[in-house]
Design a protein around this motif. Structure first.
Motif, PDB file in Angstrom:
ATOM      1  N   GLN A 169       0.819  -1.202   0.000  1.00  8.05           N
ATOM      2  CA  GLN A 169       0.000   0.000   0.000  1.00  8.05           C
ATOM      3  C   GLN A 169       0.862   1.265   0.000  1.00  8.05           C
ATOM      4  OE1 GLN A 169      -2.593  -1.644  -1.047  1.00  8.05           O
ATOM      5  NE2 GLN A 169      -3.969  -0.309   0.114  1.00  8.05           N
ATOM      6  N   LYS A 170       1.966   1.221   0.741  1.00 10.32           N
ATOM      7  CA  LYS A 170       2.858   2.376   0.765  1.00 10.32           C
ATOM      8  C   LYS A 170       3.506   2.591  -0.605  1.00 10.32           C
ATOM      9  CE  LYS A 170       4.870   5.783   2.846  1.00 10.32           C
ATOM     10  NZ  LYS A 170       4.087   6.926   3.366  1.00 10.32           N
ATOM     11  N   ALA A 171       3.924   1.495  -1.253  1.00 10.92           N
ATOM     12  CA  ALA A 171       4.514   1.601  -2.587  1.00 10.92           C
ATOM     13  C   ALA A 171       3.508   2.190  -3.575  1.00 10.92           C
ATOM     14  CB  ALA A 171       4.978   0.222  -3.058  1.00 10.92           C
ATOM     15  N   HIS A 172       2.262   1.757  -3.483  1.00 12.58           N
ATOM     16  CA  HIS A 172       1.225   2.282  -4.369  1.00 12.58           C
ATOM     17  C   HIS A 172       0.973   3.760  -4.086  1.00 12.58           C
ATOM     18  CE1 HIS A 172      -3.056   2.985  -5.569  1.00 12.58           C
ATOM     19  NE2 HIS A 172      -2.628   2.384  -6.666  1.00 12.58           N
ATOM     20  N   GLU A 173       0.992   4.130  -2.818  1.00 15.20           N
ATOM     21  CA  GLU A 173       0.776   5.534  -2.448  1.00 15.20           C
ATOM     22  C   GLU A 173       1.875   6.433  -3.018  1.00 15.20           C
ATOM     23  OE1 GLU A 173       1.202   8.308   1.545  1.00 15.20           O
ATOM     24  OE2 GLU A 173       0.833   6.160   1.754  1.00 15.20           O
ATOM     25  N   VAL A 174       3.124   5.977  -2.960  1.00 21.69           N
ATOM     26  CA  VAL A 174       4.246   6.794  -3.426  1.00 21.69           C
ATOM     27  C   VAL A 174       4.276   6.859  -4.953  1.00 21.69           C
ATOM     28  CG1 VAL A 174       6.758   6.940  -3.527  1.00 21.69           C
ATOM     29  CG2 VAL A 174       5.638   6.395  -1.372  1.00 21.69           C
ATOM     30  N   LEU A 175       4.119   5.721  -5.610  1.00 22.48           N
ATOM     31  CA  LEU A 175       4.289   5.670  -7.064  1.00 22.48           C
ATOM     32  C   LEU A 175       3.107   6.252  -7.832  1.00 22.48           C
ATOM     33  CD1 LEU A 175       5.997   2.185  -7.529  1.00 22.48           C
ATOM     34  CD2 LEU A 175       7.038   4.432  -7.263  1.00 22.48           C
ATOM     35  N   THR A 176       1.968   6.428  -7.174  1.00 24.89           N
ATOM     36  CA  THR A 176       0.823   7.048  -7.849  1.00 24.89           C
ATOM     37  C   THR A 176       0.738   8.543  -7.561  1.00 24.89           C
ATOM     38  OG1 THR A 176      -0.570   6.368  -5.969  1.00 24.89           O
ATOM     39  CG2 THR A 176      -0.565   4.956  -7.936  1.00 24.89           C
TER      40      THR A 176
END
Length: 397
Positions: A169-176
């Motif tokens: 979820q953190k990776a998705h938050e940063v990359l989006t």
């Protein structure tokens, strides 16, 4: 039989007086059935006839539905071939609290694309990872039987299995987030490793290294940080003079958007001291400026090294020399417009030698003529003096 002894009532005792208060009449209150336990009870009663066996069958069907949904996402038409990279034990054991040290592209299975990953690819990779690592799915697929109390209370028994899901979820938050992704891409793990392998002058001296294969990927890697697009690439050995000059002019004036906010030091948690926050912000600002300056100097050194080793520079200088000589020859051509054929180097040297010999002979002849003239003048002066002396003797006689 034991007797109970009581104390005598004192003479000063008097009966209490009635307060006159009235008892309130009874009233009705409405209780609202709410809460997770009641919802679980209703679900069990309405959907499964209050049968735990029926509930277990429903859980199994849900598990199969999750697997089919995951398979359809993997094999569907909208699949872009992302999110299927193997997951190592080190990757699965990431600590969500150390989120700044994570490789977010590896977490989402996008290591082969990294900064080139499109928003659509990030979306699909995230969906695959969620279908695979969602805590609710792990609850339904766990081998440990659920107790009746946990069923009714709706509790998740596998709370320790959602650490990697938090990383996803953190990776998705940063990359989006465009701004956060830009900050992360500026200090990407793979980028730092690639920069350590930048060619040096020693690598060209110690072994035969192809200039264009060595420096081409370097400029392709750095081009993504340019504010101006498109970015001219290195080209090949046959690139024109205009291309080479434009390339070095662009890179010597390179305008980079690369930033280093991702490496900022976080303010201590729980600290409400404004001085601490201001000090941390000031320190982070100075560190970002220092890193930016070092990165600019690093890129300038790469461009300087490329220019010093570029084999096209020698070719361009030779072409410029030939153009100047051709222009000079054209100026000295006959007025009729006939162009003198280009002479070879040997012919030019022979003509130069002959010209030097002719100049030497001319100088020698001029020197002789000058000496002869001097002698003639000397003789003339002597003859004039002799004539004057002779005239004087005759006059006296």
């Amino acid at each position: 039989m034991a007797t109970i002894q009581t104390r005598a009532i004192p003479k000063s005792y008097s009966l209490p007086q009635a307060s006159g208060a009235k008892i309130a009449s009874p009233s009705t209150s409405r209780l609202l059935p709410t809460g997770p336990a009641f919802v679980s009870h209703l679900r069990l009663t309405k959907h499964h006839g209050h049968s735990f066996d029926a509930h277990d069958d429903f859980v199994e069907k849900e598990r199969q539905r999750w697997e089919e949904l995951q398979a359809s996402a993997i094999n569907g038409e909208d699949d872009l071939g992302v999110g299927d990279e193997p997951e190592t034990d080190d990757l699965l054991s990431l600590d969500p609290k150390e989120w700044k040290k994570h490789d977010y592209y590896a977490v989402l299975g996008l290591s082969h694309l990294r900064y080139k990953a499109t928003p659509e690819q990030i979306k699909i990779a995230h969906r695959k990872k969620v279908l695979k690592h969602h805590p609710d799915k792990k609850v339904t697929t766990t081998s440990t039987p659920q107790s009746t109390s946990s069923l009714l209370q709706g509790l998740n028994l596998n709370t320790n299995d959602d650490a990697f899901f938090k990383c996803i979820q953190k990776a998705h938050e940063v990359l989006t987030n465009p701004e956060k992704r830009r900050q992360y891409d500026s200090v990407d793990h793979e980028l730092v490793e690639q920069q350590e392998d930048t060619p040096t002058a020693a690598s060209f001296k110690s072994k035969k290294t192809d200039f264009f294969k060595a420096f081409g990927p370097v400029y392709e890697r750095e081009a993504r940080f340019s504010r101006k697009q498109p970015v001219p690439m290195l080209g090949d050995v046959d690139a024109s003079k205009e291309h080479v000059e434009g390339f070095y002019d662009f890179w010597y004036n390179f305008d980079s958007w690369r930033s280093f906010e991702w490496l900022d030091k976080e303010v201590n948690e729980g600290s409400d001291n404004r001085d601490d926050k201001r000090y941390t912000e000031k320190k982070n600002k100075s560190e970002r400026a220092r890193r930016k300056k070092e990165d600019t100097a690093r890129l300038r050194q790469i461009v300087d090294l490329t220019l010093s080793l570029d084999p096209r520079i020698k070719r361009i200088k030779q072409e410029e020399k030939e153009a100047r000589e051709a222009k000079k020859a054209a100026k000295s051509a006959p007025a009729s417009g006939t162009v003198t054929p280009k002479k070879t180097k040997e012919q030019e040297e022979e003509e130069k030698r002959k010209k030097e010999e002719e100049e030497k002979v001319a100088k020698a002849e001029a020197k002789k003529a000058k000496a002869a003239a001097a002698n003639a003048a000397k003789k003339a002066r002597r003859a004039a003096r002799a004539a004057e002396e002779a005239g004087g003797v005759n006059g006296s006689a």
